[in-house]
Structures are given as structure tokens and as C-alpha cells.
Design an enzyme around this catalytic site. Structure first.
Site, mmCIF file in Angstrom:
data_model
loop_
_atom_site.group_PDB
_atom_site.id
_atom_site.type_symbol
_atom_site.label_atom_id
_atom_site.label_comp_id
_atom_site.label_asym_id
_atom_site.label_seq_id
_atom_site.Cartn_x
_atom_site.Cartn_y
_atom_site.Cartn_z
ATOM 1 C CD GLN A 168 -31.421 57.195 63.746
ATOM 2 O OE1 GLN A 168 -31.719 56.997 64.918
ATOM 3 N NE2 GLN A 168 -32.305 57.671 62.875
ATOM 4 N NE ARG A 176 -40.793 52.532 62.816
ATOM 5 C CZ ARG A 176 -40.766 51.232 62.674
ATOM 6 N NH1 ARG A 176 -40.826 50.455 63.726
ATOM 7 N NH2 ARG A 176 -40.679 50.674 61.489
ATOM 8 C CD GLU A 185 -40.202 58.525 60.582
ATOM 9 O OE1 GLU A 185 -39.417 58.975 61.417
ATOM 10 O OE2 GLU A 185 -40.608 59.179 59.620
#
Ligand code: MCN
Ligand code: CUN
Length: 783
Positions: free
Chosen positions: A217, A367, A737
């Protein structure tokens, strides 16, 4: 006009889906290079053991096995340990002790994936089991076995972190009319992304160039880390290229560096061949970074009339054997300080202690923007417990306490400046949409008939978009983000970003930002991410920071282009630049709309007919350091029915109102919320990873790590309010999220609400049928 451009606010179809729905995505496992070999990993069956001997001879005798790498082989390269993002260190391969089950013990390199697996099975390791600690509270006892013998400090305590006013909070509690207190355990869960982690590493012995395709990421941060860790081996940063291709879900699990990545690079350097390492599903569940595992004790002090005054929270954080949490450096407990939530507490004090146990490392922000889920769950559960204590309706108690809209920007007692909010507005909308009053009436009628129905609310506040860089860094790298835009002569553009989508739809939404700012159709704008050789430096995508930070950079870079374009337009229109305004997606001479130039015309001129003395070309880059974070929020209401025979909880309805400020693409935002809600449902009712007393993992495969399927997932209902962020160039806040952060408390509150009249005050998640049935039996109402 706006519709053709597809700018902000349009549900533009996702550009990336053209390849995804055709099965034409390009994931790491799709990378196939000539001469590529495969790496597989030997893992420990013990949670804590000394390694007496590793015998690789049988493995090496298998035709096709090229090498077996052990910790001892890494010592001369100084690669047996690697730094973690939290300033701890983590074993790549052990030299003498393993500290959790499924820990990497050795790596096998072979010509085929299956031969590598055969090699793994043939490596013989002799272990001497050592005492195991899996409970972090026991790990803190003086006689607990010390897990990290390598540290100077001879106990299992990692760090203590606190924030707020201890003495003031204690006093507020002493003086309070009412205090409620609750122990809350938020269990370990793992990210179960569709794609597991993996890498293809290709080291070119001739020019010393390392190229890796990697499920990450944060490609730039990884490149810098590789340069810092392996610089002594000649891998300098300009010779490292990290490519993060399509990613099949990240959710925080693809932020850390896992030993497998280092081993794949090491194996390629060693063999001179391209090496592929792809985890299988059980390795992903059993050994990769976990999330949550917070033992929280939380207390609220309030007046008799329900005015909440003070909050006190004490937490034991289980970090496993290495502190490999993916947090900004200064925040060992992440942004847990958002635990005061949507309420104006006068006093608060929060302390967290990190602890080592014989479990896999991590503490990632699954998340959630670094422990925000834990914080939101704690405060939203506590508000319900207080409502129960005061015999108040939980909606009513929230309405009484919310930070009012006129108080923004609002400085929380723990020092966070909330940018904007309208909490009462969001809750009111959710209540109207779900029919709250009618549901309460239905509930009381059902209760008379002995039926179990519950209604749960969660009015959460998030904190997303790290930086600002004065507070946030990762291993010293400041948390800003970047965008580079080039407009080509024919009015088409490429946007390159420092962030990296894992499924969020950046190729579409970032094109929409540029479309809006430059008046170019969204289809003419290409978005590229994830290649460190081409993208500007950025910190990557997690903590819902892409829109707040890189989204801002994109808007600012586009505005730089628009400003240069204005000078070109003035030249073309033979007007003074001061007389040129940007209106209706065009440059116009003020008051003479007929005299105008489009961005495409200006772009052509930028290369063919630009004013003398001006640099040719039309491009800009922006490194954006946000002045503050963004604070998206929402109010969720959940209705559950409980089966008195099986104890099964059925989510009948779930209405989610979210507010993420200006929305770029409503369809994508709704998709983010649907996915997020399902990921919030999962830990509330199903998912959990446990360990037995010997440290054996329970829940290490999909046989017993229960992901909700379409059968369990309700039909989500969504709504929105729009309260723009005052400091973001387009007023947008992050949203990726929110739903995972807000949903668990709404569901848990609904279940407890269904059972509250029986004297139930709290149930730890996951609220399984077994747990509920046990309560029903105890209360004598089971059928
Ligand atoms: N968006 C929008 N308007 C807003 C806010 C966001 O249209 N006001 C759009 C964005 O442009 C982007 C998407 O919604 O396309 C999510 O944006 P944002 O909230 O900025 O979050 P990020 O892009 O930074 O994504 C990260 C976030 C995190 S941290 C996790 S975890 C998570 C999530 O996104 N992982 C995901 N959603 C995911 N969705 C998919 N499919 N896969 C993951 O791994
Ligand atoms: Cu918080 S998990 Mo997301 O930050 O990648």
C-alpha cells in the site's frame, strides 16, 4: 457541461473495472518472468521454542530445490533482523528461538512452486519447546517468561503511552453523580483480503538493479526502507524500483513489511534469478499482521441529568512477539485519542500499555485510521451503558451530549481539532429514515410477548488523513502526499500520485478531481500509481488518507496548471491576465463570455504558441502537507432479532448515514460504505482469532475464521449529510474506513438492547450464537 466532464459529484463508472470484470487485472501473481524460481517458507509448529538443529539435506536432495535459507545464512548479510515501523525489530528468520506459531523458520527456493512446497516439507527442524505466554495480562506478571531475550529490558512490557489530564479526570470521577465502567475486549482479527501477500523480486547482477513487484500500500516508503536496510549490500535507492501493481484488497494488511518479502529479495540477490513468493491463505491468516487485540477498561462520569463530563480509559494492547504495528512513529497506540468521540468531555485520560506475547506481530489499523475502531467501539458502547444506567433512550442521551454544529472547529479535551461536524443532523436523519419511534413501539410490544428485538445506535467520529507532517511521520518520513499532472498538447492528461489504490477506484475519482478543476472530460485523464520510478514520492494509501492528502495535492496541482493556463489564455485572447476568469470550465474575458478558450486550446498553445519568455509545457506537481486531519462522521442504526432457540442474531435492518464532506463520486462512496459495513459486521458477530494456552492458533483457516457471506450480510441502507471540511481544497474528507469503524458498536448495542431487560449490560464481540444462547439459558428464556 458538468455531466460531460464527469467532475466532482458524478457517479462516473469505475474506469478500472473494464479490466477487473474481464479478469484482466495485473496482480503480483500475474507477473511471470523468464527463468523465474519460487520461494516457500518453513514455519514453526511451536509458539515458543529453541531451534536445536535445522537439517536441509533431504530438501536439497529433491531435484529442483536450489537453496534452503536459514537465519544463520542471513547473519553475514546482517539481514536476520529487520526494523519495524514502530521502532522495534522483527526476525526475518530466527537464529535460535521462534516466538509464535507459524513464524518463518527457513525458506526454500525451487524451480517450481510445488517443488518448493515439497522442499519445505522435507526440511527437518528440531525444537526444544519453551514456556508460552498468550495472555497479555499474564505476560505482565513478574514471573512470566520473558519473550524477547534480545532486549535489554527483561520483561514483556513494550511501552506506556498516555494522553489527557490524569488528576483532573480522577477528580471529575470523584465528584460525579454517576459513573459507569466496563471491561471491553476487542479480539484479534485479520484482514482477509481476496489476494494474499506476495512479491516477485528481480535482481540484475550486472547493473545491480533491483525491481520488485509487491503487494504494498506504500511503495515509496518501502523503497526507502529497502535502501536503508540493505544499503550496506549495495542496494542504493536509485537502483531500487518498487512496483505495486493491481492489489486485491489491502485494508491495512499490506502496509507492513513481512519476512517473506525480504526473503524473496535475498533469494534473488543470492541466485541472480527472479524469485516469486506468494503466500497461501493459511499463511496469510496465521502469520501476517493482525488487528485489534485491545483489552479496554473504560469509564464515563456523568451528571444525574445525563450530561457526560469525564472519560477514563485504560488499555492493555497485545502486540505479539514484535511491535510491528503500522502507526505513525509518535503514536504507539495510533489515534486512540479520538476515544472521546462525538462528545464534549471536559476531562479525559487515556493510557495504553503495549505488551509482548507469543503471538504473531502486528497491530495494524485494519480498515481504521490507527486504532480508531477500538476507540469508537469503546465510547459508543459506554454511551449505551450509561443510557441503561440512567434509564434513558440512547438516541436521546446522544442528542443531549453531542458537540453542537456551531462549536466547530472544535478542540477536543485530548487535543484534536475537529474540522467540521453536525452529529445531531446525522442521527436525526438516520432515526427518521429507519422509523426509530415506530421501532421502539414494536420492540416494547414484542417484549411483552417474550420476543427478543434490539435497536442499536452508533454515532461515531473518525480522524483520517495523516499528516500534518509536524505531527505525523513513519520512520522519520513526514506524512505528506503528492500529485503530478501533465497536460498533453491535445488536451489529454496524465496524473501520477504518491498513493496507491487497492480497490478504492482512484483511477476514476482522481481523474474526476482533475476534470473538475481543469474542465477536461474525465475519460481524457489517465491516473497512474504505484511505480516508484515514475510516481512522485508519497506515503501511500491507508488511514483513508488518499482523498484528504493526495486528493488535496491533486486539486492544488491542477490549480497551478489553471493559473499558468490563464496566462496562456490571456495571450491567446489578447487580453490582460487580470481580465481572464475561469468560469463554466473555460477561460473567459470578464464580461465577454463569447471571448473564451478551453483548457484543451490552452494546452495546445502551451506547446505550439506560448507567450515569449514563458516555459513551454503544461504540468505541475504538488506535495501537500495538510494543515490538519479530516473528521468524517456518521450515525448508524441497527435492528436485530434474536432466535431464542439457537441464540442466533439476525440483522434485520441497518441504516447508515455517513458524512465525508464533499463527495467526489457518490457511487464509489456508497460502495466503500457497503464494503465497510460488511467488514464491521464481521467482527461484531463472526470473526475472531484465538490461541490455546500452548499458543496454538484457533481460527487459522477459513474453516473456522468465519467471514460473513451474502447469506449473513443484510441489505444495507445508506443515506448522507454533507458537511465539507473547511481546510481541504475541495472540502472532502476520507470515507474508506468509516463504516468499519462505526458498524460494530451499532450491532453490539442492538444485541445488548434486545437483552437489556434481562439484566444484560455488555457482551464481548464476536457475539456468537453460542455466547447468546448461554446467556438465554442463564436467564431462563432459552427455547
Ligand atoms: N471518495 C469520494 N469522496 C470523498 C471521499 C472519498 O469519492 N469525499 C472516494 C475516493 O476518491 C476513493 C474512495 O472513495 O476512490 C476512498 O477514498 P478515501 O476515503 O480517501 O480512502 P483511500 O483511497 O485512502 O483508501 C484507503 C481506505 C482504507 S485505509 C482501507 S483499510 C480500505 C478502504 O480504503 N481498503 C480497501 N477501502 C477499500 N476498498 C477496497 N475495495 N479495497 C481495500 O483494500
Ligand atoms: Cu487503516 S487499514 Mo487502511 O489504513 O489501509
Amino acid at each position: 457541461m458538468a455531466v460531460e466532464i464527469g467532475g466532482i459529484g458524478h457517479s462516473v463508472a469505475r474506469k478500472e473495472d473494464a479490466r477487473f470484470i474481464r479478469g484482466k487485472g495485473n496482480y503480483v501473481d500475474d507477473v511471470k518472468l523468464p527463468g523465474m524460481v519460487y520461494l516457500d517458507i518453513v514455519r514453526s509448529p511451536y509458539a515458543h521454542a529453541r531451534i536445536l538443529k535445522i537439517d536441509a539435506s533431504k530438501a536439497l536432495a529433491i531435484p529442483g530445490v536450489l537453496a534452503v535459507i536459514t537465519g544463520k545464512d542471513l547473519v553475514p548479510l546482517k539481514l536476520e533482523w529487520m526494523p519495524t515501523l514502530m521502532g522495534d525489530k522483527q526476525m526475518v528468520l530466527p537464529t535460535d528461538t521462534v516466538m509464535y506459531q507459524a513464524q518463518e523458520v527457513a525458506a526454500v527456493v525451487a524451480t517450481e512452486r510445488y517443488i518448493a512446497a515439497d522442499g519445505v516439507a522435507a526440511v527437518e527442524v528440531e525444537y526444544e519447546p519453551l514456556p508460552v505466554v498468550v495472555d497479555p495480562i499474564k505476560a505482565l506478571l513478574p514471573d512470566a517468561p520473558v519473550i524477547r531475550e534480545d532486549r535489554a529490558q527483561k520483561d514483556n512490557h513494550i511501552w506506556h503511552w498516555e494522553t489527557g489530564d490524569r488528576a483532573g479526570t480522577d477528580k471529575a470521577f470523584r465528584d460525579a453523580d454517576v459513573v459507569v465502567k466496563q471491561d471491553i475486549y476487542i479480539p484479534r482479527i485479520v484482514v482477509a483480503s481476496i489476494e494474499t501477500c506476495g512479491m516477485v523480486a528481480k535482481f540484475d547482477k550486472v547493473d545491480g538493479q533491483l525491481t520488485v513487484w509487491m503487494t504494498t500500500q506504500a511503495p515509496h516508503a518501502i523503497r526507502t526502507v529497502i535502501a536503508l536496510v540493505a544499503g550496506h549490500l549495495g542496494l542504493s535507492e536509485q537502483k531500487i524500483r518498487v512496483i505495486s501493481p493491481d492489489i486485491g484488497g489491502g485494508f491495512g494488511g499490506k502496509v507492513p513489511v513481512y519476512p517473506g518479502y525480504v526473503l524473496a529479495i535475498g533469494a534473488s540477490v543470492l541466485t541472480g534469478l527472479p524469485v516469486k513468493w506468494i503466500e497461501d491463505r493459511s499463511e496469510n491468516i496465521q502469520a501476517d499482521s493482525f488487528a485489534r487485540d485491545y483489552h479496554i477498561t473504560a469509564e464515563v462520569a456523568s451528571k444525574k441529568d445525563g450530561t457526560m463530563q469525564a472519560l477514563r480509559v485504560k488499555t492493555i494492547a497485545d502486540h505479539g512477539a514484535f511491535d510491528a504495528a503500522a502507526n505513525p512513529s509518535k503514536f504507539p497506540a495510533g489515534l486512540f485519542g479520538i476515544v472521546t468521540g462525538s462528545y464534549p468531555f471536559e476531562k479525559a485520560f487515556v493510557e495504553v500499555d503495549g505488551v509482548y506475547t507469543n503471538k504473531p506481530p502486528g497491530g495494524i489499523a485494519y480498515r481504521c485510521s490507527f486504532r480508531v475502531t477500538e476507540a469508537a467501539f469503546a465510547i459508543e458502547r459506554l454511551v449505551d451503558i450509561l443510557a441503561l444506567e440512567l434509564k434513558r433512550d440512547p438516541a436521546d442521551l446522544r442528542m443531549q451530549n453531542f458537540i453542537p454544529p456551531q462549536a466547530f472547529p472544535y478542540m477536543s479535551t485530548l487535543g484534536w481539532e475537529y474540522d467540521s461536524g453536525n452529529y445531531a443532523g446525522a442521527l436525526k436523519l438516520a432515526m427518521d429514515k429507519i422509523g426509530y419511534a415506530a421501532l421502539r413501539k414494536e420492540q416494547s410490544e414484542k417484549r411483552k410477548r417474550g420476543e427478543l428485538m434490539g435497536i442499536g445506535i452508533s454515532s461515531f467520529t473518525e480522524i483520517v488523513g495523516a499528516g500534518p507532517s509536524k505531527h505525523f511521520d513513519i520512520l522519520g518520513i513526514k506524512m505528506f502526499d503528492s500529485a503530478e499532472i501533465r497536460v498533453h498538447p491535445t488536451g489529454k492528461a496524465i496524473v501520477r500520485l504518491g498513493v496507491k489504490s487497492q480497490g478504492q477506484g482512484h483511477e476514476t475519482t482522481f481523474a474526476q478531481i482533475v476534470a473538475e478543476e481543469l474542465g477536461l472530460p474525465v475519460g481524457d485523464i489517465k491516473v497512474e500509481e504505484g511505480d516508484t520510478d515514475t510516481a512522485p514520492y508519497g506515503l501511500g494509501t491507508y488511514a483513508s488518507r488518499s482523498t484528504p492528502v493526495a486528493g488535496a495535492a491533486t486539486a492544488v496541482a491542477a490549480r497551478k496548471i489553471r493559473e499558468k493556463g490563464r496566462l496562456i489564455a490571456a495571450h491567446l485572447l489578447e487580453a490582460s491576465p487580470d481580465d481572464i476568469e475561469w468560469k463554466d470550465y473555460k477561460y473567459q474575458v470578464k464580461g465577454v463570455p463569447a471571448k473564451s478558450k478551453t483548457m484543451a486550446e490552452v494546452a495546445f498553445a502551451a506547446y505550439t504558441n506560448h507567450p515569449q519568455g514563458m516555459e513551454a509545457g503544461l504540468e505541475a506537481v504538488d506535495y501537500y502537507d495538510p494543515p490538519s486531519l479530516t473528521y468524517p462522521f456518521g450515525s448508524y442504526i441497527c435492528v436485530v432479532d434474536i432466535d431464542k432457540g439457537t441464540g442466533e442474531v439476525k440483522v434485520r435492518r441497518f441504516y447508515a448515514v455517513d458524512d465525508c464532506g464533499t463527495i467526489i463520486n457518490p457511487m464509489i462512496v456508497e460502495g466503500q460504505i457497503h464494503g465497510g459495513l460488511t467488514m464491521g459486521l464481521a467482527p461484531a458477530l463472526y470473526e475472531e482469532i484465538n490461541y490455546d494456552k500452548d499458543g496454538n492458533i484457533q481460527g487459522g483457516t477459513f474453516m473456522d475464521y468465519l467471514l460473513p457471506t451474502s447469506m449473513e450480510t443484510p441489505s444495507w441502507e445508506t443515506g448522507k449529510t454533507t458537511t465539507p471540511s473547511p481546510h481541504h481544497p475541495i472540502g472532502a474528507k476520507g470515507v474508506g474506513e468509516s463504516a468499519t469503524v462505526g458498524a460494530p458498536a451499532a450491532i453490539a448495542n442492538a444485541v445488548v438492547d434486545a437483552l437489556a431487560h434481562l439484566g444484560v449490560r455488555h457482551i464481548d464481540i464476536p457475539i456468537t450464537p453460542w455466547k447468546v444462547q448461554k446467556i438465554l439459558k442463564e436467564k431462563g428464556v432459552a427455547e
